[in-house]
Design an enzyme around this catalytic site. Structure first.
Site, PDB file in Angstrom:
ATOM      1  N   GLU A   1      35.311  36.531  38.964  1.00  0.00           N
ATOM      2  CA  GLU A   1      34.706  36.677  37.638  1.00  0.00           C
ATOM      3  C   GLU A   1      34.751  35.370  36.841  1.00  0.00           C
ATOM      4  OE1 GLU A   1      32.883  39.019  36.444  1.00  0.00           O
ATOM      5  OE2 GLU A   1      33.184  40.431  38.084  1.00  0.00           O
TER       6      GLU A   1
ATOM      7  N   GLU B   1      24.170  38.619  30.179  1.00  0.00           N
ATOM      8  CA  GLU B   1      24.849  37.350  30.457  1.00  0.00           C
ATOM      9  C   GLU B   1      23.908  36.152  30.374  1.00  0.00           C
ATOM     10  OE1 GLU B   1      26.787  37.661  34.213  1.00  0.00           O
ATOM     11  OE2 GLU B   1      28.370  38.968  33.456  1.00  0.00           O
TER      12      GLU B   1
ATOM     13  N   ALA C   1      35.571  38.648  32.334  1.00  0.00           N
ATOM     14  CA  ALA C   1      36.077  39.936  32.809  1.00  0.00           C
ATOM     15  C   ALA C   1      35.055  40.581  33.732  1.00  0.00           C
ATOM     16  CB  ALA C   1      36.368  40.853  31.622  1.00  0.00           C
TER      17      ALA C   1
ATOM     18  N   GLU D   1      31.245  33.967  35.570  1.00  0.00           N
ATOM     19  CA  GLU D   1      30.933  34.002  34.141  1.00  0.00           C
ATOM     20  C   GLU D   1      31.111  32.665  33.446  1.00  0.00           C
ATOM     21  OE1 GLU D   1      32.807  37.197  32.040  1.00  0.00           O
ATOM     22  OE2 GLU D   1      31.504  38.671  32.994  1.00  0.00           O
TER      23      GLU D   1
ATOM     24  N   ARG E   1      26.803  43.323  23.551  1.00  0.00           N
ATOM     25  CA  ARG E   1      27.342  44.591  24.031  1.00  0.00           C
ATOM     26  C   ARG E   1      26.613  45.715  23.311  1.00  0.00           C
ATOM     27  NH1 ARG E   1      29.229  43.675  28.867  1.00  0.00           N
ATOM     28  NH2 ARG E   1      30.976  42.215  28.934  1.00  0.00           N
TER      29      ARG E   1
END
Length: 198
Positions: free
Chosen positions: A102, A152, A85, A106, A73
């Protein structure tokens, strides 16, 4: 379940006259607005993030462990631990459907059981974002594995006991607010379900 003796304790929706609202910045994910609001005998001026809203998923396996993801992040210059999320960025898609999408995108998982866990405002002094957290159980592999790009691409997936997640939050080792609220809410949900089953 416990009795709700403080049923009066709830946020109160109000609507004050917005005298002027300007789009200060139009971004890739969210915008920034500058509002002048009539409040009492005067005005208040506020800048805030106008957000699409988002969802997160507390996914629990058959052993009661919680799925956590670690990814980079940029604003905090860290790889933080968080829940699956994503943004409510598909026109007309209900939050529950976004949560299912999601989790598949993910974590390559689908769930047989879904229920709303909680909804909250992430930063009400600076954003209008509402985040909806869902509890997912009865997990199995998704029919397809999703390709991951950007932050990701090196996502790390782990299964951790809910109590261990809460311990890490209280010790300050993980600081993601959505993960913290999701873990505490899941623990309380499981406690109350267990108490009701006795």
């Amino acid at each position: 379940m416990t009795d709700d003796t403080a049923g009066w304790l709830r946020d109160e929706p109000v609507s004050f006259e917005v005298e002027q609202s300007d789009l200060v910045y139009s971004g890739h994910v969210w915008d920034v607005r500058h509002d002048t609001v009539r409040y009492g005998d005067g005005q208040i001026v506020r800048d805030y993030v106008q957000h699409t809203g988002a969802v997160a998923v507390v996914a629990l396996d058959d052993e009661g462990r919680m799925l956590v993801l670690q990814q980079y992040r940029h604003p905090i210059r860290a790889r933080d631990w968080e829940l699956p999320a994503g943004l409510l960025d598909v026109e007309g898609e209900p939050p529950a459907e976004t949560a299912k999408r999601e989790l598949a995108e993910e974590a390559d998982l689908v769930a047989a059981e879904w229920e709303p866990l909680l909804s909250f405002h992430t930063s009400p002094g600076g954003s209008d974002e509402t985040l909806h957290v869902f509890l997912a159980r009865g997990l199995s592999a998704a029919p397809q594995v999703h390709e991951r790009t950007e932050e990701e691409q090196d996502i790390r997936v782990e299964w951790v006991a809910v109590d261990d997640v809460i311990t890490a939050v209280l010790a300050g080792r993980v600081r993601n607010g959505v993960l913290a609220l999701g873990a505490f809410a899941a623990a309380e949900h499981l406690r109350r379900a267990g108490a009701a089953g006795r």
